[in-house]
Structures are given as structure tokens and as C-alpha cells.
Design a protein around this motif. Structure first.
Motif, mmCIF file in Angstrom:
data_model
loop_
_atom_site.group_PDB
_atom_site.id
_atom_site.type_symbol
_atom_site.label_atom_id
_atom_site.label_comp_id
_atom_site.label_asym_id
_atom_site.label_seq_id
_atom_site.Cartn_x
_atom_site.Cartn_y
_atom_site.Cartn_z
ATOM 1 N N ILE A 1 -3.923 3.080 -3.256
ATOM 2 C CA ILE A 1 -3.630 3.978 -2.126
ATOM 3 C C ILE A 1 -4.901 4.294 -1.354
ATOM 4 O O ILE A 1 -4.919 4.278 -0.115
ATOM 5 C CB ILE A 1 -2.961 5.269 -2.638
ATOM 6 C CG1 ILE A 1 -1.594 4.938 -3.255
ATOM 7 C CG2 ILE A 1 -2.817 6.285 -1.511
ATOM 8 C CD1 ILE A 1 -0.939 6.121 -3.959
ATOM 9 N N ALA B 1 -5.998 1.216 0.656
ATOM 10 C CA ALA B 1 -5.170 1.023 1.846
ATOM 11 C C ALA B 1 -5.570 1.997 2.945
ATOM 12 O O ALA B 1 -5.669 1.631 4.124
ATOM 13 C CB ALA B 1 -3.697 1.181 1.479
ATOM 14 N N VAL C 1 1.128 2.039 3.115
ATOM 15 C CA VAL C 1 1.396 1.762 1.700
ATOM 16 C C VAL C 1 2.877 1.998 1.426
ATOM 17 O O VAL C 1 3.453 2.997 1.870
ATOM 18 C CB VAL C 1 0.557 2.670 0.770
ATOM 19 C CG1 VAL C 1 0.800 2.271 -0.689
ATOM 20 C CG2 VAL C 1 -0.908 2.568 1.103
ATOM 21 N N CYS D 1 0.910 8.335 -0.643
ATOM 22 C CA CYS D 1 1.859 7.235 -0.375
ATOM 23 C C CYS D 1 3.153 7.869 0.126
ATOM 24 O O CYS D 1 3.787 8.668 -0.580
ATOM 25 C CB CYS D 1 2.112 6.435 -1.648
ATOM 26 S SG CYS D 1 3.355 5.134 -1.419
#
Length: 770
Positions: free
Chosen positions: A708, A711, A718, A737
Motif C-alpha cells: 500500500i 503504491a 490499490v 486501501c
């Protein structure tokens, strides 16, 4: 080719005319001077001087023409033009002689007339010898001189003049006829001479051609006389025998040849006209042995019988080597030098038969290198080839002399081990120990091009003989056992069991039915919603299903791996992509699909590796009319790593179309941060295994947190896959997320059911798995 004989005859006639013209010109000038002098008292001096001056000028021009022609020989090309120039000069001279019958004829003096007749007829007769090579020139010359004289006599009108005219006409006729015959003889002589020259040239060319062929032919050539003695040979013949020409000239084949078959071929050439030999010949003069093919042909003289013969010898050393190479390549692997599949099958067939005769067991080991694809793809084919050679060398060193190893193709090898014992138990125990030692041998590290490489090996084993089981089945069983070893985690040794065959048969059955399913439209798509914390629909993932007419709904994990192995994945992938795009088009036109919602399709590594992948996507979009902004493509992390170097370029082109790109099952591969930065991605999808273990494995929680965070740092969205309970949902939401997919919200839905959620825009009941 055009016949140039007439041109050559004209050229020779012209040459003769010019060659014989100088003396006649001089005589003609002297005769004209003599005529003018004899008539000095009878004819007006002005006329005489004018006539002689014209004669002299023309004669000088004719001499100049002769000199120019002679100087240009033998480069004269315009033969007809030079012939015409000579004819015009001759006609001018003969015209002056003819006109003298009217200008200079002494009508009142008989004695002067006699002199006139003698000079005129003498010039006419003298012209025959020099002008007869060309009848046209001769006839014109005689006619222009004599006919005006006949006309002059006829104009005098006296009986005596008439009689003289008749005599002169008779002279003209006889002279012209005689000149014609002489001309024909000369022409025939010219033709014969040209034919003779032509034959000599042809003979010379033929001889030169023969000498060229004799000296430069890629075959050995020898000539021998009626006694069998070699009288001549070319250098290729000397090379083939590895001898010297002076040793071969004079060598009598009938008395000195030691090879009986070759001697028989020479003797046959004398008795039947032809002889043939093929085989290895050891030269008497050099002791060199060469594989040759020899043809002997006698030469006959019609009146003297056999004069000798000619032999043609072909060195087929290279041909034999080529045949041996072809035979080798047909039986051995070009890279490793091990027996190939063809030779191995022959050997295995023989060993199974021998094992049956001696009531002894043997074993077939089927080997597959577990990590070879990674080595080959990451380090290149040249390193991969060297690694395969190393494995082959280790195999060769490991086995006994009576055993045989082979390369079946790619990174697969086989090994036949014989005489393992009289019972199955003993044979199985022995071969298990051998396989374990072999696994250790092949798995040990090796250095190639400065790199230390290592790969484990999966080994499948099938014992033989077995009742009613042939070589193909034994090979198939070992192959099946090898795949079971790989499925068990690789670096394993697995014996074939009947249940494995059942599984292999089932696999083949599914593969056959899957091809049928594509044609019969048995495949269909389901969609699993992707939502946010509140259940708002963000998009959906398209999932493939197979509605078998007898077996019912078959899940993708049963048939997709088989499709990948059998090359069906690209065709199935195109079908799924097209179905998804049709739905996108339908739902966009109806207003059901909102602007930000994405319908995602999984693309396999084999699909994106295809050279026409981007073109194929473009074609589907064009055929369906789907808006690419609503289409997402999901690629597994493993396919990104294993696919070719042009993967980034292909993804860039797909991204430029407006398609969203996601990495599916992220965290299961080994991609680096730098590699991720180079990819034009929109989304990372956290693999369900990490999500499901959030409450059980601290390490996986760290991985989820890391994914996470990675990203967010890369500016990517995500999506968490496999969310199945509220605890997982809360944890993921707390970590940042915000998009989820899993049974907690919804299982994969049929199209009609998904449309209801699409219309509602959200999943109404959180936790309702529909």
C-alpha cells in the motif's frame, strides 16, 4: 543467329577488287595516254587534252581511294559502302572509255581505227582479270566501254561498220559470259575458303573449350590408349589420387591396378564400351585412399576399332561427409551432441525387448530443469545453451557405458538405465538411489561466463518392461511422472502410478473438449464487483466460466492451465476481451456504465508476449466500438517478469489508447521498485493470499502495508483481492486501501445479476454474498 556468309563473301570480293586495282589503273592511264598520242593528228587537241585530263583525275582519285582502303584494313566494317565506291570509280573510268567512241573515233583513218579498236577492246578484255571478283562491276565496266562503240559503228551505217559492230558485240557477249563463269568460280572459291576458315575456328574453339573443361573441370579426367595406358590427365585427377602427373602419365591400368573392382570396370570399358566403379580406392602411386566414383568410356575409330578411352573420376569425400553429417544430425542433438528423440526411441525399443527376453527390469528417467527458463530469459540464449551443454556433459559422465542419455528438446532430458534387477522392488530401490545421486550431480552450481548458475531438476521414472505397454506409453508415463514431480514443488523424484495416467487422460480429455467449447459457445463470463468501503461500485473484474453440457459449470482453475499448455490461451483471451468490450459498448450506450467505472480483463503472459498483441487489442476495440477508457487490463506480476523485453513498449501503446493497466496478484513475484517505475501502471492489486492471512501471519501484514505504501509513493491506486471478512476490510481501510474485491461484498456474478448492481450503482447489503 543470323548467317553472315553473304557479308563475308562481299567483303572478300571487295578486298580482291582493291587488291588487284593498282596495276589496272596504271595500265589504264598509260593506255589513255597512248590513245591520245596516237590520235594527236586526227582529233582536236582540246578534246584530247580535256578527255585525258578527266581520265587522269579520276584515276588519281581511284588511287587515293585504294590507299585509304588499304590503310583501314583490317578494321573495315562498311564493306558494302567500299564496294559501291569502287564500282562508281570503275564506272566513271569505263564511261570515259565509252564516250571516247563518239569524241575520239577516227572515222577517216583506217590505221587509226585499228589502233583505236586494239586499245578499246584490249582495255575491255584486260578488265576481266581484275574485275571478275564482282560481276556487277565487271558487267558494267564492259558494257560502258563496248556498247557505246557498237552504237557508234551502227550509226556509221556502212556495211563494213555493221560487220565490225557485230564482231564487237560478239566480243562483248563472249567476254561477259566468260567473266560470269570466272566470277562464279571465284565466289565458290571464296565460299570454300570461308568455310575452311570457319571450320578451323570452330575446331580451335572446340579444342580450347575441351582444354578448358579438361583443365578446370571439378572432376578428374584421364585419357588412356588401347593398351590401357594413361596418356593424359588433368590436375583434379592428380589431386584426387594425391599423386604426381609424371607418375600417372604412362601408368598402365590393365597391368598395374590392384583394386579388382576398379580393374574390372576398366576391362569392361574395352569389352562393352562402358565401365563403372564406386568405392574407396587406394592409389598405387601415392597410397592415398579416397572415396571415388569412376566412369570409363571407350573411343572408337570406325576403321581402326578401339583407339582408347576416357575416364571421369568424382571425389565424393565431401558428399560422404555431408551424408554422414545428415545422418548424425538426424540422430543427435546439434547443441549437446546427445542422441535425439528419434535415436533414443530406437534405443529404448531395443532395451525394452532385451529386458523382456532376459526377465530383467530397466528404468526410463525423464528429467526437466526447474529453473532453466529463468536462466534463459534473464541471461540470454547463449548462456542458456552453454548451461544445457554443461548438463549434457554431466549426464554423460554420470551414466555407465551401457546406459544412454538423450535430449528430448528444450530443457528436457531422458536417461535409460538397464539391468536393475529381477524384481520390481529391487529395480525401484536401485533407480531411486541413482536418481537421487543424479539430482545432486545436476543441481550442483557451475560457472558460465563468470556467472555461477544452479538449477534443480524434476525427475519422473517409469520402470519397464510392463505387460502390453509399448515404448510410447513408457515414455508417456515417465513424462507424466516428471510433471507430477514438478507439481509437487519441483526438485522431486516421482515414480509413475496408474492414477497419474488417469489424471493425464483427464487432462487430454479436457483439452479436446475445450477446443470444442470454443466452437460451440460453451464459454461465458461472470463479473466480480470492485467497490469502496460504502459498497459504491467502482468497477468489476471479468472472470471466465465454462458451462459444460454434461459436467455443468467448470471453474477456470481446472482448464486455464491446460489451455496455456496447449496454446489455446490466446484464442480464449481474445474471446474474453471481445465479450467484455461488447458489454462495455452496450452499457455505455445505455448509460448504465458510469464515467469512472472500469471493466477489467485478465491477460496472460502468452497473450501479451504475442507480437500482434497491441494490434489485436486495437482490432477488438474497432470491431466492438467499446470506449477504451472503460476497459482495464490486468497482468500478473509473474508475466511482467517472464515476458520479453518489449513489454514496456507494448504497455505504453495500450495505455495511450486510454486503457487502464493493473498488476494482478502483486507481491507474489520478484519485481523491483525500479522495474515498477518503468511500467505505465494505474493500479496494484494485492494478492488474496496476503489479505486472507492478515490475522494469522505478521510477515504478510508487513507485506500488505509495504504494498500500500509503495503504491501511494508511486501514485498508483490499490485494490485488495479476496476480502472475506470485516476485520480484513477495516485493516485495509485504516492502511489507506480504499477499493476492495471479494466474497465479503459479492461473489462473481452472472451478467444479468451484475446488471442489477450496475443499475443500482452499489451493493445494497454489505456482507450479502448474493
Amino acid at each position: 543467329m543470323l548467317d553472315k556468309t553473304p557479308e563475308k563473301i562481299t567483303a572478300e570480293q571487295t578486298r580482291l577488287l582493291y587488291a588487284n586495282s593498282l596495276m589496272p589503273i596504271i595500265v589504264s592511264v598509260l593506255a589513255s595516254a597512248l590513245l591520245a598520242a596516237s590520235l594527236w593528228t586526227e582529233i582536236d587537241h582540246t578534246i584530247l587534252i580535256s578527255w585525258f585530263s578527266a581520265f587522269l583525275i579520276i584515276s588519281i582519285l581511284r588511287v587515293r581511294l585504294l590507299l585509304v582502303y588499304t590503310k583501314r584494313l583490317p578494321e573495315v566494317v562498311d564493306t558494302q559502302g567500299w564496294h559501291t565506291r569502287f564500282l562508281i570509280g570503275t564506272y566513271f573510268v569505263s564511261f570515259l572509255w565509252g564516250i571516247s567512241s563518239f569524241l575520239l573515233f577516227p572515222e577517216n583513218s583506217l590505221s587509226h581505227q585499228i589502233v583505236f579498236f586494239m586499245i578499246m577492246l584490249g582495255m575491255a578484255a584486260g578488265g576481266v582479270s581484275s574485275l571478275c571478283p564482282s560481276f556487277r562491276v565487271l558487267a558494267g565496266f564492259l558494257s560502258l566501254i563496248v556498247l557505246p562503240l557498237i552504237l557508234k559503228l551502227l550509226l556509221l551505217g556502212t556495211g563494213e561498220a555493221m560487220f565490225k559492230a557485230f564482231l564487237v558485240f560478239l566480243f562483248w557477249s563472249v567476254t561477259v559470259a566468260g567473266g560470269k563463269k570466272i566470277n562464279l568460280n571465284i565466289r565458290e572459291n571464296i565460299e570454300l575458303r570461308l568455310q575452311s576458315v570457319s571450320r578451323e575456328k570452330i575446331l580451335k574453339i572446340s579444342e580450347e573449350r575441351y582444354r578448358h573443361i579438361f583443365g578446370n573441370a571439378p572432376l578428374g579426367i584421364l585419357q588412356y590408349d588401347a593398351s590401357g595406358e594413361i596418356i593424359d590427365c588433368n590436375e583434379e585427377f592428380v589431386r584426387i589420387l594425391g599423386s604426381a602427373k609424371d607418375l600417372l602419365i604412362g601408368f598402365n591400368m590393365l597391368t598395374n591396378l590392384k583394386n579388382k573392382d576398379l580393374l574390372s570396370a576398366v576391362e569392361e570399358s574395352f569389352s562393352t564400351g562402358e565401365g563403372y566403379f564406386e568405392g574407396d580406392y587406394t592409389s598405387v602411386t601415392s597410397n592415398k585412399t579416397t572415396p571415388v566414383r569412376a566412369f570409363f568410356k571407350t573411343i572408337l575409330y570406325s576403321d581402326q576399332g578401339i583407339s582408347g578411352g576416357i575416364g571421369i573420376v568424382e571425389d565424393f569425400t565431401e558428399k560422404r561427409q555431408s551424408e554422414e553429417l545428415i545422418e548424425y544430425q538426424a540422430s543427435y542433438d546439434a547443441l549437446t551432441g546427445l542422441p535425439n528423440r528419434r535415436l533414443f526411441i530406437d534405443y529404448l525399443t531395443s532395451e525394452i525387448s532385451r529386458a523382456e527376453r532376459h526377465a530383467s527390469y530397466g528404468a526410463l528417467l525423464y528429467l526437466d530443469l526447474d529453473n532453466f527458463k529463468t536462466i534463459n530469459d534473464s541471461l540470454g540464449h547463449s548462456i542458456g545453451d552453454e548451461y544445457l551443454k554443461t548438463v549434457a556433459n554431466r549426464l554423460t559422465e554420470f551414466i555407465r557405458k551401457e546406459d544412454v542419455a538423450s535430449r528430448m528438446g528444450g530443457d528436457e532430458f531422458t536417461l535409460v538405465i538397464t539391468e536393475l534387477g529381477k524384481t520390481v522392488e529391487t529395480a525401484a530401490s536401485k533407480v531411486r538411489g541413482i536418481a537421487e545421486e543424479l539430482s545432486l550431480c545436476l543441481s550442483s552450481p557451475c560457472k558460465i561466463d563468470g556467472r555461477e548458475l544452479q538449477s534443480t531438476v524434476s525427475i519422473g521414472i517409469s520402470l519397464f518392461p510392463k505387460q502390453d505397454i509399448g515404448v510410447d506409453d513408457i515414455l508417456k508415463q515417465a513424462d507424466t511422472a516428471m510433471y507430477r514431480a514438478k507439481a509437487a514443488g519441483r526438485n522431486e523424484i516421482c515414480f509413475f502410478l496408474p492414477s497419474m495416467q488417469e489424471a493425464a487422460d483427464e487432462k487430454l480429455h479436457i483439452s479436446t473438449e475445450l477446443r470444442h467449447a470454443l466452437k460451440q459457445n460453451e464459454l461465458l463470463i461472470h463479473l466480480q464487483p470492485q467497490v469502496d468501503m460504502s459498497g459504491l461500485l467502482i468497477g468489476a473484474e471479468v472472470l471466465l466460466r465454462w458451462n459444460h453440457p454434461k459436467r455443468g459449470m467448470i471453474p477456470p482453475n481446472v482448464f486455464l492451465s491446460i489451455a496455456e499448455e496447449n496454446g489455446l490461451m490466446q484464442e480464449i483471451g481474445r474471446w474474453v476481451l471481445k465479450e467484455a468490450c461488447y458489454k462495455i459498448k452496450q452499457w455505455t450506450d445505455s448509460g448504465q456504465l458510469k464515467e469512472s467505472q472500469i471493466i477489467s480483463v485478465n491477460i496472460s503472459g502468452s497473450e501479451i508476449a504475442a507480437p500482434d498483441f497491441v494490434a489485436s487489442v486495437n482490432k477488438v476495440l474497432a470491431e466492438t466500438g467499446a470506449d477504451p477508457r472503460h476497459l482495464g487490463i490486468e497482468l500478473t506480476e509473474g508475466s511482467l517478469i517472464s515476458t520479453g523485453k518489449d513489454i514496456v513498449e507494448k504497455m505504453m501503446k495500450v495505455r495511450e489508447l486510454g486503457i487502464k493497466l493493473s498488476v494482478d496478484d502483486f507481491g507474489t513475484g520478484y519485481s523491483s521498485l525500479n522495474y515498477l517505475r518503468s511500467l505505465p501502471l494505474n493500479t496494484l492489486k494485492i494478492d488474496r493470499s496476503f489479505v486472507n492471512d492478515i490475522n494469522d501471519a505478521r510477515r504478510n501484514v508487513v507485506l500488505v502495508d509495504t504494498i500500500i505504501m509503495m503504491a501511494n509513493n508511486l501514485g498508483l491506486d490499490v485494490i485488495a483481492e479476496g476480502v472475506e471478512n470485516e476485520q480484513e476490510l477495516v485493516y485495509l481501510n485504516n492502511k489507506g486501501c480504499t477499493v476492495y474485491q471479494g466474497f465479503y461484498f459479492s461473489k462473481p456474478l452472472e451478467v444479468d445479476t451484475f446488471i442489477k448492481i450496475l443499475d443500482a450503482g452499489c451493493i445494497e447489503s454489505i456482507g450479502d454474498k448474493n
